[in-house]
Each structure stands twice: as structure tokens, then as C-alpha cells.
Design a protein around this motif. Structure first.
Motif, mmCIF file in Angstrom:
data_model
loop_
_atom_site.group_PDB
_atom_site.id
_atom_site.type_symbol
_atom_site.label_atom_id
_atom_site.label_comp_id
_atom_site.label_asym_id
_atom_site.label_seq_id
_atom_site.Cartn_x
_atom_site.Cartn_y
_atom_site.Cartn_z
ATOM 1 N N GLU A 23 40.906 55.453 37.506
ATOM 2 C CA GLU A 23 40.188 54.425 36.756
ATOM 3 C C GLU A 23 41.051 53.785 35.662
ATOM 4 O O GLU A 23 40.701 52.718 35.133
ATOM 5 N N GLN B 217 45.244 50.234 35.643
ATOM 6 C CA GLN B 217 45.049 48.793 35.591
ATOM 7 C C GLN B 217 45.947 48.230 34.489
ATOM 8 O O GLN B 217 45.870 48.644 33.331
ATOM 9 N N ALA C 114 47.515 45.280 31.912
ATOM 10 C CA ALA C 114 46.855 44.334 31.018
ATOM 11 C C ALA C 114 46.623 42.979 31.682
ATOM 12 O O ALA C 114 45.660 42.274 31.361
ATOM 13 N N ASP C 115 47.498 42.624 32.640
ATOM 14 C CA ASP C 115 47.345 41.337 33.331
ATOM 15 C C ASP C 115 46.456 41.422 34.565
ATOM 16 O O ASP C 115 46.353 40.481 35.339
ATOM 17 N N GLY C 116 45.810 42.565 34.764
ATOM 18 C CA GLY C 116 44.887 42.722 35.884
ATOM 19 C C GLY C 116 45.492 43.343 37.125
ATOM 20 O O GLY C 116 44.766 43.663 38.073
ATOM 21 N N ARG C 117 46.802 43.522 37.150
ATOM 22 C CA ARG C 117 47.443 44.118 38.319
ATOM 23 C C ARG C 117 47.044 45.584 38.470
ATOM 24 O O ARG C 117 46.841 46.292 37.488
ATOM 25 N N ARG C 118 46.951 46.018 39.719
ATOM 26 C CA ARG C 118 46.717 47.423 40.016
ATOM 27 C C ARG C 118 48.047 48.159 39.961
ATOM 28 O O ARG C 118 49.003 47.789 40.644
#
Length: 223
Positions: free
Chosen positions: A116, A119, A121-125
Motif C-alpha cells: 500500500e 506509490q 509522489a508523481d503517482g507512479r507505481r
């Protein structure tokens, strides 16, 4: 003792980045002794405990070669450097592929990066294993950090990380979705999650400091 005369024992338990570590030691002028024999390793001035692989397999390999007791003694009696899995195996235990007891030389456990939290900060996994270059944020003044710039980049490759139970042993952290323990220091013992032997000139500087370290002189002095 100069790097040119120091004998560095590199623990061989059938797994790990032995030859890249030995090559770095030799490049720095030290004498690398790769061995799986406690009697031979005991003749060296300092010890490097490298590691690549799974925690449980490595513990089993240590036991099979009757090296566990030697590691515990060496980690308390001479300058000692744990690298990557060699750092993790110093802990009380690990959750990698089940519950496994460690050597118990440092308090804490080895745990997985939580799904969980992966992630950016720019949304990348973020991928596991954590692999590549990352900053090492020093928290203490230590002889092994001499000449190593704050926030210097080191090379990492790991899927699990150390959660120390004693805050005072935390020597540096890095960030991968969140801050995690990247180095620990306690008396004559120093351990890194990253690979200094694969970290260019900065990593060589840290290893060179280890070759000249007396096992004392300022460990755990907070910045």
C-alpha cells in the motif's frame, strides 16, 4: 594499520557478491581473503559479511558451514562490515518467505516493503525489488562516512528492509516511497543496505575508510 597491510576476511557461505567485494578491497590496497573456514577468517584483521539471496537460505548456508558462531564473535571483536543481506542477517529475524531467526547481533527485524505504500509522489507505481541509485542520508558522524558527501548516491537492490528496534543504531536512511534504514552502526560493527562495491568512487571511499578503521572513533555520534 594501512590499507596496504590489512587483511580483510570475506565470508563465503556459497552466496553473495564475493568477488566484486574482493576486487574493490584489492583495488584499495588491502589483502582480500575469501573463505568459508572460520579458522582462516579468524587470522584476518577485519571482516566483510556480503550477501545476495534469500534470508532463510543464507542462514541455512551459514549453519551448514558452521560459520554462525564465527560471525557472532567477529562482529564483536574486530572491525566488521555487513553489506545488503549481510546486514539483514545481523538482525533478530526476517519475514522473507516465512519467519526466520537471524543472528540477533542487532535488535530489529527484516520486513517487506508494504504494497500500500509503493506509490511515488508523481503517482507512479514503485517496483519491487528496489533497484538502482538512491541517496544515502547520513544521521551520524562516523569514520566510514569520512569524505563521503551527505546525500551521496549509492547502489541498492533489495525487496526487504531492516526495521531496527533501537533508534540509536540507525546511521543513515534512504527513501523509497518512505524513509527506510540504509545503514546501522554499533561499536565496531557497521552495516549497509546498499552495495558500496558497486557504488563508484563514493562507495570506494567508504570501503577505503573501512580498511583503515580501528572499530572505534566516533561511532553513533549524532550530526
Amino acid at each position: 594499520m594501512s590499507a596496504a597491510t590489512t587483511r580483510v576476511g570475506i565470508i563465503d557461505y556459497g552466496m553473495g557478491n564475493l568477488y566484486s567485494v574482493a576486487k574493490a578491497v584489492e583495488y584499495l590496497g588491502g589483502k582480500a581473503i575469501i573463505s568459508d573456514q572460520a579458522s582462516e577468517l579468524a587470522t584476518t584483521d577485519r571482516i566483510i559479511f556480503p550477501g545476495v539471496g534469500a534470508f532463510g537460505d543464507c542462514m541455512a548456508a551459514l549453519e551448514a558451514r558452521e560459520l554462525s558462531d564465527f560471525v557472532c564473535v567477529a562482529a564483536q571483536t574486530r572491525p566488521f562490515l555487513g553489506i545488503c543481506l549481510g546486514m539483514q542477517m545481523l538482525m533478530d529475524g526476517s519475514m522473507e518467505h516465512g519467519e526466520h531467526a537471524g543472528l540477533g547481533l542487532l535488535p530489529g527485524r527484516v520486513i517487506p516493503f508494504p504494497e500500500e505504500a509503493l506509490q511515488a509522489a508523481d503517482g507512479r507505481r514503485l517496483k519491487i525489488p528496489h533497484m538502482g541509485w538512491n541517496e544515502l542520508h547520513q544521521l551520524v558522524e562516523h569514520p566510514l562516512f569520512a569524505g563521503v558527501p551527505q546525500n551521496a548516491y549509492f547502489y541498492f537492490v533489495h525487496s526487504f528492509y531492516v526495521e531496527p528496534a533501537a533508534p540509536e543504531i540507525l546511521a543513515a536512511f534512504s527513501d523509497y516511497a518512505f524513509p527506510f534504514c540504509a545503514a546501522m552502526a554499533a561499536d565496531n560493527l557497521f552495516a549497509l543496505q546498499c552495495h558500496p562495491e558497486k557504488s563508484g568512487t563514493t562507495g570506494l571511499r567508504l570501503l577505503g575508510n573501512f580498511l583503515g578503521w580501528d572499530g572505534e572513533a566516533g561511532a553513533n555520534c549524532a550530526l
